[in-house]
Enzyme design. Sequence first.
Site, PDB file in Angstrom:
ATOM      1  N   HIS A 158       4.855  -0.615   1.378  1.00 27.38           N
ATOM      2  CA  HIS A 158       4.152   0.666   1.523  1.00 27.38           C
ATOM      3  C   HIS A 158       3.710   0.875   2.965  1.00 27.38           C
ATOM      4  CE1 HIS A 158       3.778   0.379  -2.886  1.00 27.38           C
ATOM      5  NE2 HIS A 158       3.700   1.707  -2.846  1.00 27.38           N
ATOM      6  N   LYS A 162      -2.173   1.937   3.217  1.00 26.80           N
ATOM      7  CA  LYS A 162      -2.471   1.569   1.815  1.00 26.80           C
ATOM      8  C   LYS A 162      -3.509   0.447   1.786  1.00 26.80           C
ATOM      9  CE  LYS A 162      -0.425   0.607  -2.683  1.00 26.80           C
ATOM     10  NZ  LYS A 162      -1.287   1.605  -3.333  1.00 26.80           N
TER      11      LYS A 162
HETATM   12  N1  LIG Z   1       0.143   6.792  -9.413  1.00 19.61           N
HETATM   13  C1  LIG Z   1       0.952   7.258  -8.447  1.00 19.61           C
HETATM   14  O1  LIG Z   1       2.058   7.779  -8.704  1.00 19.61           O
HETATM   15  C2  LIG Z   1       0.487   7.183  -7.030  1.00 19.61           C
HETATM   16  C3  LIG Z   1      -0.741   6.652  -6.763  1.00 19.61           C
HETATM   17  N2  LIG Z   1      -1.246   6.683  -5.498  1.00 19.61           N
HETATM   18  C4  LIG Z   1      -2.615   6.202  -5.357  1.00 19.61           C
HETATM   19  O2  LIG Z   1      -3.461   7.335  -5.139  1.00 19.61           O
HETATM   20  C5  LIG Z   1      -4.593   6.948  -4.372  1.00 19.61           C
HETATM   21  C6  LIG Z   1      -4.736   7.868  -3.157  1.00 19.61           C
HETATM   22  O3  LIG Z   1      -3.633   7.686  -2.289  1.00 19.61           O
HETATM   23  P1  LIG Z   1      -3.515   8.526  -0.926  1.00 19.61           P
HETATM   24  O4  LIG Z   1      -3.492   9.982  -1.222  1.00 19.61           O
HETATM   25  O5  LIG Z   1      -2.395   7.918  -0.180  1.00 19.61           O
HETATM   26  O6  LIG Z   1      -4.909   8.134  -0.218  1.00 19.61           O
HETATM   27  P2  LIG Z   1      -5.735   8.968   0.864  1.00 19.61           P
HETATM   28  O7  LIG Z   1      -6.707   7.986   1.447  1.00 19.61           O
HETATM   29  O8  LIG Z   1      -4.820   9.708   1.764  1.00 19.61           O
HETATM   30  O9  LIG Z   1      -6.542  10.039  -0.019  1.00 19.61           O
HETATM   31  C7  LIG Z   1      -7.633   9.749  -0.819  1.00 19.61           C
HETATM   32  C8  LIG Z   1      -8.560  10.961  -0.784  1.00 19.61           C
HETATM   33  O10 LIG Z   1      -9.610  10.773  -1.739  1.00 19.61           O
HETATM   34  C9  LIG Z   1     -10.794  11.280  -1.159  1.00 19.61           C
HETATM   35  N3  LIG Z   1     -11.961  10.701  -1.833  1.00 19.61           N
HETATM   36  C10 LIG Z   1     -12.371   9.411  -1.872  1.00 19.61           C
HETATM   37  N4  LIG Z   1     -13.526   9.304  -2.536  1.00 19.61           N
HETATM   38  C11 LIG Z   1     -13.852  10.560  -2.943  1.00 19.61           C
HETATM   39  C12 LIG Z   1     -14.951  11.111  -3.675  1.00 19.61           C
HETATM   40  N5  LIG Z   1     -15.938  10.355  -4.135  1.00 19.61           N
HETATM   41  N6  LIG Z   1     -14.957  12.448  -3.906  1.00 19.61           N
HETATM   42  C13 LIG Z   1     -13.945  13.230  -3.473  1.00 19.61           C
HETATM   43  N7  LIG Z   1     -12.897  12.773  -2.761  1.00 19.61           N
HETATM   44  C14 LIG Z   1     -12.849  11.453  -2.505  1.00 19.61           C
HETATM   45  C15 LIG Z   1     -10.696  10.869   0.311  1.00 19.61           C
HETATM   46  O11 LIG Z   1     -11.579  11.621   1.119  1.00 19.61           O
HETATM   47  C16 LIG Z   1      -9.234  11.168   0.589  1.00 19.61           C
HETATM   48  O12 LIG Z   1      -9.036  12.501   0.988  1.00 19.61           O
HETATM   49  C17 LIG Z   1      -4.369   5.467  -4.032  1.00 19.61           C
HETATM   50  O13 LIG Z   1      -5.061   4.676  -4.967  1.00 19.61           O
HETATM   51  C18 LIG Z   1      -2.872   5.296  -4.192  1.00 19.61           C
HETATM   52  O14 LIG Z   1      -2.479   3.984  -4.452  1.00 19.61           O
HETATM   53  C19 LIG Z   1      -0.546   7.205  -4.462  1.00 19.61           C
HETATM   54  C20 LIG Z   1       0.695   7.722  -4.662  1.00 19.61           C
HETATM   55  C21 LIG Z   1       1.319   7.746  -5.964  1.00 19.61           C
HETATM   56  O1  LIG Z   2      -0.599   4.182  -2.101  1.00 21.30           O
HETATM   57  C1  LIG Z   2       0.541   4.694  -2.211  1.00 21.30           C
HETATM   58  O2  LIG Z   2       1.055   5.358  -1.308  1.00 21.30           O
HETATM   59  C2  LIG Z   2       1.258   4.512  -3.480  1.00 21.30           C
HETATM   60  N1  LIG Z   2       0.614   3.976  -4.472  1.00 21.30           N
HETATM   61  C3  LIG Z   2       1.095   3.732  -5.776  1.00 21.30           C
HETATM   62  C4  LIG Z   2       1.074   2.246  -6.069  1.00 21.30           C
HETATM   63  O3  LIG Z   2       0.059   1.592  -5.749  1.00 21.30           O
HETATM   64  O4  LIG Z   2       2.032   1.743  -6.621  1.00 21.30           O
HETATM   65  C5  LIG Z   2       2.404   4.418  -6.060  1.00 21.30           C
HETATM   66  C6  LIG Z   2       3.327   4.572  -4.903  1.00 21.30           C
HETATM   67  O5  LIG Z   2       4.066   3.423  -4.735  1.00 21.30           O
HETATM   68  C7  LIG Z   2       2.637   5.010  -3.626  1.00 21.30           C
END
Ligand SMILES: NC(=O)C1=CN([C@@H]2O[C@H](COP(=O)(O)OP(=O)(O)OC[C@H]3O[C@@H](n4cnc5c(N)ncnc54)[C@H](O)[C@@H]3O)[C@@H](O)[C@H]2O)C=CC1
Ligand SMILES: O=C(O)C1=N[C@H](C(=O)O)C[C@H](O)C1
Length: 269
Positions: A158, A162
């Site tokens: 990643h 991350k």
């Molecule tokens: N399940 C899936 O398909 C995927 C999961 N993810 C997961 O999603 C999460 C976020 O990933 P990214 O967008 O890359 O992170 P990022 O750090 O770019 O975005 C997270 C956002 O959440 C906000 N945030 C944090 N605490 C908050 C609160 N209490 N109230 C409101 N907003 C709050 C932050 O200010 C930030 O804008 C991670 O845990 C990642 O692993 C990411 C991509 C795909």
């Molecule tokens: O943090 C990310 O970017 C992603 N998080 C998810 C994970 O923890 O598997 C899904 C994806 O791979 C991107």
Amino acid sequence: MSDLPGIVVTGVSGRMGRMLAQIVAESGKARLVAGVERPGHAWIGQDIGVAMGGAPLGALVTDDPVEAFARAQGVIDFTAPAATVEFAGLAAQARAVHVIGTTGLEEADLEKIGAAARHAVIVRAGNMSLGVNLLTRLTRKIAEALDEDWDIEVVEAHHRMKVDAPSGTALMLGEAAAAGRGVSLKDARVSGRDGITGVRERGTIGFSAIRGGDIVGEHDVIFAADGERVILRHVATDRAVFARGALRAALWGQGRKPGQYDMIDVLGL
Ligand SMILES: NC(=O)C1=CN([C@@H]2O[C@H](COP(=O)(O)OP(=O)(O)OC[C@H]3O[C@@H](n4cnc5c(N)ncnc54)[C@H](O)[C@@H]3O)[C@@H](O)[C@H]2O)C=CC1
Ligand SMILES: O=C(O)C1=N[C@H](C(=O)O)C[C@H](O)C1
């Protein structure tokens, strides 16, 4: 006002939040109601589209999730564990479908999310893409067919921003392999080898994490035996695959019985 389900995107300024806001707004299947960010965030009070540097999307960024969720039928949440636990309670109070993409959740977080799911629909998956969810099915099938002469290793890569490892996807794939083998991942898991580790313990499931640059998300499940290997691989090149899956989950959850669901349920795999 249209009858389309209203969706709130939490963490709207994040990598996934921006993608989700765009995809919900353009979908024609849902209304973007609001974006939620942390109190004090520079985007609070602005139109989401304008804050992203584009055309207005007709929905504002707020730091008041209670008010925003009350106007929504779905909450799509890719934030951080502490925020997600709080949002699970608030979304349940509002009877909105809560789609959780956040990874790095601990056992105690999952218990609180489970409690919220007694009152509302929660769809949670460490990866919302069709490809990865299909891969969990294949992983389980292959693990069922192969004995412990085949070592199982999950390798993930990643971007440098991350914060959790192994990735949620890697853990989903590990769970699928463990289920196929009829063991508990808690007992079989080995993560982050370093130093004099000794020889590999038979039957374990290993995890390795690479972090660098702007890698969106890559996962290999390696089945390695003497003389041959089977490698299953998924490569995500665009976060839109996760966002589309999350929107699909929010729509699928409308009118369902309260409970916890995953993307296997949503996709019917
Ligand atoms: N399940 C899936 O398909 C995927 C999961 N993810 C997961 O999603 C999460 C976020 O990933 P990214 O967008 O890359 O992170 P990022 O750090 O770019 O975005 C997270 C956002 O959440 C906000 N945030 C944090 N605490 C908050 C609160 N209490 N109230 C409101 N907003 C709050 C932050 O200010 C930030 O804008 C991670 O845990 C990642 O692993 C990411 C991509 C795909
Ligand atoms: O943090 C990310 O970017 C992603 N998080 C998810 C994970 O923890 O598997 C899904 C994806 O791979 C991107």
